[in-house]
Write an enzyme that holds these catalytic residues in place. Structure first.
Site, PDB file in Angstrom:
ATOM      1  N   LYS A  82       0.810  -1.227   0.000  1.00 30.99           N
ATOM      2  CA  LYS A  82       0.000   0.000   0.000  1.00 30.99           C
ATOM      3  C   LYS A  82       0.839   1.271   0.000  1.00 30.99           C
ATOM      4  O   LYS A  82       0.355   2.338  -0.399  1.00 30.99           O
ATOM      5  CB  LYS A  82      -0.934  -0.006   1.207  1.00 30.99           C
ATOM      6  N   SER A  84       1.096  -9.808  -0.173  1.00 27.96           N
ATOM      7  CA  SER A  84       0.743  -8.385  -0.180  1.00 27.96           C
ATOM      8  C   SER A  84       0.979  -7.677   1.141  1.00 27.96           C
ATOM      9  O   SER A  84       1.079  -6.445   1.169  1.00 27.96           O
ATOM     10  CB  SER A  84      -0.727  -8.219  -0.588  1.00 27.96           C
TER      11      SER A  84
END
Length: 433
Positions: free
Chosen positions: A66, A326
């Site tokens: 992110k 992720s």
């Protein structure tokens, strides 16, 4: 190919990012992120007969990808936008990237996170943001927090930094595909991408569509929060009635408008993976590979299997596959739940209501006559009451192997005890597990 349409998000007009936007983003954020390692997974390679790489975005400074979208967004703000400040909603990972970007670039920001966000993530948000950010914990889901962020923006003039549904965010996330190609030196056959709101998938697939067109990009959602699957079925983003928040980093109730349009126009395959399978992969990543992955971070590797398996994403032997890890922001206190879910999914953990006669030796007879030699009692909730002849107990049993279940059930049927199996959709199951 994109249909060239323009999408309206609130009062803002947005168009999908181009491959040039993604390449520009890679240059823009180069000093703010690391080129995350690309490691071969011997375990998954042996399982599938392919060469399976793990793209380690869990090793970014904020332990998730992110950071890419947040920096790419904030680095493009003009002076007036910086002055008014920024706001975001996040289940935790976007907030950490946002907080670090605010602190690094000197921009004041406010962050709304849902009440389900692990404390570990909230503590890290404060660490990265310092006095540049203010945190508000409110709402049950990411979508609740998102609504609060939009209301704050409307009254304060702050700019919403979307976790996934903005071309700047999407372009930042898409830089992972460019890195993978550079690191390999050739085009991978398959890239498996976890899906929450769809920003990571949209950005990575857009790059591959133009630069590595022979690469298959597959999106995988948690089965309990399959908002992109629902959007594709309905022809537009829709609100899910319920969401399983186990994979909190991907537990999104509604896919983004822009990300949905990109996924649709690119014709990307989307599949789902059971949360129990994700929990099992988290355990394997930790115990075998030494990788601390959060639930959303384990989605991609949890989904792959050999061509003759029933895995969500089947892999051809001899091919080259990349699974995106992720994120690695997992709270240690959650591992008991992770282990429990993994055992249930493997068929090793089962729960029963056992009505014991309140007399000496009842439990001993249950142990001797019902349990098998490799079975273990993992939970026993019982309160003895002297005014009753029978007392119910909630009993958790861990089997030596899943194939032992029929024998256990046969012994239960033959026992004089009243025993009831507790199914996973039972309120009792959800209360104790």
């Amino acid at each position: 190919m994109h249909n060239g349409g323009v999408l309206i998000e609130g009062q803002k007009t947005t168009t999908p990012p181009t491959v040039s936007d993604i390449e520009d983003a890679a240059k823009r954020i180069a000093d703010c992120v690391i080129t995350s390692p690309l490691h071969i997974s011997e375990r998954l390679s042996e399982l599938t007969g392919a060469t399976v790489y793990l793209k380690r975005e869990d090793l970014q400074p904020v332990r998730s990808y992110k950071i890419r979208g947040a920096f790419n967004f904030l680095l493009q703000l003009d002076a007036k936008e910086r002055e008014h400040g920024v706001v975001c909603a996040s289940a935790g990972n976007h907030a950490q990237g946002f907080a670090r970007a605010c602190n690094t670039l000197g921009v004041q920001g406010r962050i709304f996170v849902p009440k389900t966000t692990p404390r570990q993530k909230i503590d890290r948000i404060r660490h990265f943001g310092g006095d540049r950010i203010t945190i508000t914990v409110a709402g049950s889901t990411y979508d609740d927090a998102s609504e609060l962020a939009k209301k704050h923006a409307a009254t304060s003039g702050a700019l919403v930094v979307s976790a996934f549904d903005d071309p700047r965010t999407i372009a930042g996330q898409g830089t992972i595909s460019a890195e993978i190609t550079d690191q390999l030196g050739f085009d991978p056959d398959t890239i498996v991408v976890p899906v929450g709101g769809g920003g990571l998938l949209a950005g990575m697939a857009e790059y591959c569509h133009h630069r590595t067109p022979n690469t298959r990009v597959v999106g995988v959602e948690p089965a309990g929060a399959a908002c992109m699957t629902a959007a594709l079925a309905a022809g537009a983003p829709v609100q899910l009635d319920t969401v399983d928040s186990f994979a909190d980093g991907a537990a999104v109730r509604r896919a983004g408008d822009l990300t949905y349009a990109m996924v649709r126009d690119l014709g990307l395959p989307i599949t789902t993976v059971d949360e129990g399978r994700v929990a099992k992969e988290m355990v394997d990543l930790y115990q075998v590979d030494g990788i601390i992955a959060e639930p959303a971070g384990a989605i991609a590797p949890a989904s792959v299997g050999p061509a003759d398996s029933n895995a969500p994403v089947t892999i051809e032997a001899g091919s080259t596959v990349v699974c995106v890890i992720s994120g690695g922001n997992n709270d240690l206190s959650r591992y008991s739940e992770v282990l429990e879910r993994a055992l249930v999914w493997e068929g090793l953990q089962h729960y029963f209501i056992v009505n014991f006669p309140q007399e000496p030796g009842a439990l001993r007879r249950f142990l001797d006559n019902v349990l098998g030699p490799d079975d273990d009692i993992s939970m026993f909730e019982y309160v003895k009451r002297s005014d009753r002849e029978i007392g119910p107990a909630f009993v958790g049993i861990t089997l030596g192997c899943a194939q032992d279940l029929p024998g256990l059930l046969e012994r239960m049927d033959a026992s004089p005890l009243e025993i009831e199996c507790v199914s996973q959709d039972s309120p009792l199951f959800r209360m104790f597990v």
